[in-house]
Design an enzyme around this catalytic site. Structure first.
Site, PDB file in Angstrom:
ATOM      1  N   SER A  26       0.853  -1.182   0.000  1.00  0.00           N
ATOM      2  CA  SER A  26       0.000   0.000   0.000  1.00  0.00           C
ATOM      3  C   SER A  26       0.892   1.236   0.000  1.00  0.00           C
ATOM      4  CB  SER A  26      -0.908   0.000   1.235  1.00  0.00           C
ATOM      5  OG  SER A  26      -1.706   1.162   1.222  1.00  0.00           O
ATOM      6  N   HIS A  51      -1.413  -0.987  -4.247  1.00  0.00           N
ATOM      7  CA  HIS A  51      -2.655  -0.468  -3.662  1.00  0.00           C
ATOM      8  C   HIS A  51      -2.501   1.044  -3.488  1.00  0.00           C
ATOM      9  CE1 HIS A  51      -6.315  -0.967  -1.163  1.00  0.00           C
ATOM     10  NE2 HIS A  51      -5.825   0.037  -0.459  1.00  0.00           N
ATOM     11  N   ASP A  53      -4.412   4.447  -2.101  1.00  0.00           N
ATOM     12  CA  ASP A  53      -5.498   4.936  -1.249  1.00  0.00           C
ATOM     13  C   ASP A  53      -5.883   6.356  -1.631  1.00  0.00           C
ATOM     14  OD1 ASP A  53      -5.988   2.800   0.588  1.00  0.00           O
ATOM     15  OD2 ASP A  53      -4.002   3.176   1.423  1.00  0.00           O
ATOM     16  N   MET A  55      -8.332   9.398  -0.512  1.00  0.00           N
ATOM     17  CA  MET A  55      -9.155   9.870   0.614  1.00  0.00           C
ATOM     18  C   MET A  55      -9.623  11.293   0.338  1.00  0.00           C
ATOM     19  SD  MET A  55      -6.749   8.606   3.739  1.00  0.00           S
ATOM     20  CE  MET A  55      -5.993   6.974   3.737  1.00  0.00           C
ATOM     21  N   HIS A  84      -8.290   2.354  -4.238  1.00  0.00           N
ATOM     22  CA  HIS A  84      -9.267   2.230  -3.148  1.00  0.00           C
ATOM     23  C   HIS A  84      -9.870   3.611  -2.887  1.00  0.00           C
ATOM     24  CE1 HIS A  84      -9.739   1.181   1.437  1.00  0.00           C
ATOM     25  NE2 HIS A  84     -10.890   1.392   0.836  1.00  0.00           N
ATOM     26  N   MET A  86     -11.825   5.939  -0.929  1.00  0.00           N
ATOM     27  CA  MET A  86     -12.446   6.249   0.357  1.00  0.00           C
ATOM     28  C   MET A  86     -13.020   7.654   0.247  1.00  0.00           C
ATOM     29  SD  MET A  86      -9.460   4.595   2.679  1.00  0.00           S
ATOM     30  CE  MET A  86      -8.289   4.692   1.343  1.00  0.00           C
ATOM     31  N   MET A 155     -12.209  -4.311   5.169  1.00  0.00           N
ATOM     32  CA  MET A 155     -11.335  -3.428   5.956  1.00  0.00           C
ATOM     33  C   MET A 155     -11.122  -4.042   7.338  1.00  0.00           C
ATOM     34  SD  MET A 155     -10.466  -1.047   3.950  1.00  0.00           S
ATOM     35  CE  MET A 155      -9.414  -0.263   5.173  1.00  0.00           C
ATOM     36  N   GLY A 162      -2.814   4.809   7.908  1.00  0.00           N
ATOM     37  CA  GLY A 162      -2.017   3.597   7.980  1.00  0.00           C
ATOM     38  C   GLY A 162      -1.581   3.372   9.422  1.00  0.00           C
ATOM     39  N   ASP A 190      -7.462  -5.297   4.071  1.00  0.00           N
ATOM     40  CA  ASP A 190      -6.660  -4.075   4.113  1.00  0.00           C
ATOM     41  C   ASP A 190      -6.685  -3.488   5.517  1.00  0.00           C
ATOM     42  OD1 ASP A 190      -5.472  -1.622   3.581  1.00  0.00           O
ATOM     43  OD2 ASP A 190      -7.108  -0.871   2.328  1.00  0.00           O
ATOM     44  N   GLY A 191      -5.491  -3.332   6.114  1.00  0.00           N
ATOM     45  CA  GLY A 191      -5.392  -2.620   7.374  1.00  0.00           C
ATOM     46  C   GLY A 191      -4.751  -3.439   8.479  1.00  0.00           C
TER      47      GLY A 191
HETATM   48  C1  DX5 Z   1      -6.300   2.657   5.395  1.00  0.00           C
HETATM   49  C2  DX5 Z   1      -5.909   2.321   4.000  1.00  0.00           C
HETATM   50  C3  DX5 Z   1      -4.903   1.239   3.903  1.00  0.00           C
HETATM   51  C4  DX5 Z   1      -3.588   1.573   4.540  1.00  0.00           C
HETATM   52  C5  DX5 Z   1      -3.123   0.328   5.233  1.00  0.00           C
HETATM   53  O1  DX5 Z   1      -7.215   3.678   5.347  1.00  0.00           O
HETATM   54  O2  DX5 Z   1      -7.041   1.912   3.263  1.00  0.00           O
HETATM   55  O3  DX5 Z   1      -4.697   0.815   2.570  1.00  0.00           O
HETATM   56  O4  DX5 Z   1      -2.607   1.991   3.636  1.00  0.00           O
HETATM   57  O5  DX5 Z   1      -2.016   0.642   5.981  1.00  0.00           O
HETATM   58  P1  DX5 Z   1      -1.470  -0.337   7.091  1.00  0.00           P
HETATM   59  O6  DX5 Z   1      -1.060  -1.611   6.398  1.00  0.00           O
HETATM   60  O7  DX5 Z   1      -0.336   0.429   7.656  1.00  0.00           O
HETATM   61  O8  DX5 Z   1      -2.596  -0.566   8.070  1.00  0.00           O
HETATM   62 ZN    ZN Z   2      -6.633   0.953   1.274  1.00  0.00          ZN
END
Ligand code: DX5
Ligand code: ZN
Length: 243
Positions: A26, A51, A53, A55, A84, A86, A155, A162, A190-191
């Site tokens: 990610s 991956h 992210d 946001m 992804h 969000m 999730m 992260g 993920d997470g």
């Molecule tokens: C969280 C993201 C994840 C994030 C995961 O909002 O969707 O993709 O990058 O990070 P880690 O592996 O550090 O939890």
């Molecule tokens: Zn993600």
């Protein structure tokens, strides 16, 4: 149901299912001052899926990457870009991210209780259609839509940041999805995934493991070594192929 040629299923989905478990770094946890070098290093290390992210500061209390970053990454690499979303209004962003080079677009059930139009739009754009659910969201909310999905993203943290702790309730969702998924749907998680819990995820049915901090921060060695180590750990409790 897919409508013939326009939205033929992306071939790489089969590759993921054949090669599962697949580790997907990610990028949120990478060194953004050296994004280009990071991508090259991941490519050389043998990563297959990145991956990304996105946001919006509304659906999640944070901002991250947008269309220009995906465009820039696409110019650098042919790796599969799993985006992804969000965001509160995913319909506004499907086409821009697809044009920028996204191979998979994942939307959240929390913003689209009937996600069929979104998933159909994604497939029409020629990308893999992903549906994600947050830890408090019951699995029943996504079950009616599995046949409209190419990928389900469970999730295992509240999205937005992260480095959070893994929530084991995600494992039960994976088990249920494994029992209910139509053939060909990729199960992703993920997470908070790290070497210590990655095999629990594969044992519960995950094909595609999204790892940020657990890849970029917690592991040592070259990226190739990290991928190899996480993959080996992921296989420890993985069900036999075809199971
Ligand atoms: C969280 C993201 C994840 C994030 C995961 O909002 O969707 O993709 O990058 O990070 P880690 O592996 O550090 O939890
Ligand atoms: Zn993600």
């Amino acid at each position: 149901m897919r409508s013939e040629q326009i939205d033929a299923r992306p071939e790489w989905l089969e590759e993921i299912l054949r090669r599962r478990p697949v580790i997907s770094p990610s990028l949120l946890a990478c060194d953004f001052t050296r994004l280009g070098e990071e991508i090259r290093a991941l490519e050389e290390a043998g990563a297959r899926v990145l991956h990304i992210d996105v946001m919006d500061g509304h659906f999640v209390p944070n901002l991250s990457m947008g269309v220009p970053i995906v465009e820039a990454i696409r110019r650098l690499t042919n790796l599969i870009l799993d985006v992804h979303l969000m965001v509160d209004n995913p319909e506004l962003f499907l086409e821009p991210f697809r044009k920028a080079g996204a191979d998979a677009l994942t939307v959240h059930i929390e913003v689209a209780p009937d996600p069929r139009p979104l998933l159909e739009s994604i497939r029409r754009l020629g990308a893999a259609a992903g549906l994600s659910l947050n830890p408090p969201t019951p699995i029943e909310s996504v079950l009616p839509f599995l046949s409209f999905c190419d990928l389900i993203l469970v999730m295992s943290v509240m999205p937005g940041f992260g480095g959070q702790a893994f929530q084991p309730s995600a494992l039960e969702k994976l088990r249920l999805l494994r029992e209910n998924r139509p053939p060909g749907v990729v199960l992703s998680i993920d997470g908070g995934i790290k070497a210590a819990n990655v095999s629990l995820c594969t044992a519960a049915g995950a094909d595609l493991l999204v790892i940020g901090t657990g890849f970029f921060t917690d592991e040592a060695g070259t990226y190739g070594e990290r991928l190899h180590r996480l993959h080996r750990r992921a296989l420890e409790l993985a069900p036999a192929r075809g199971a």
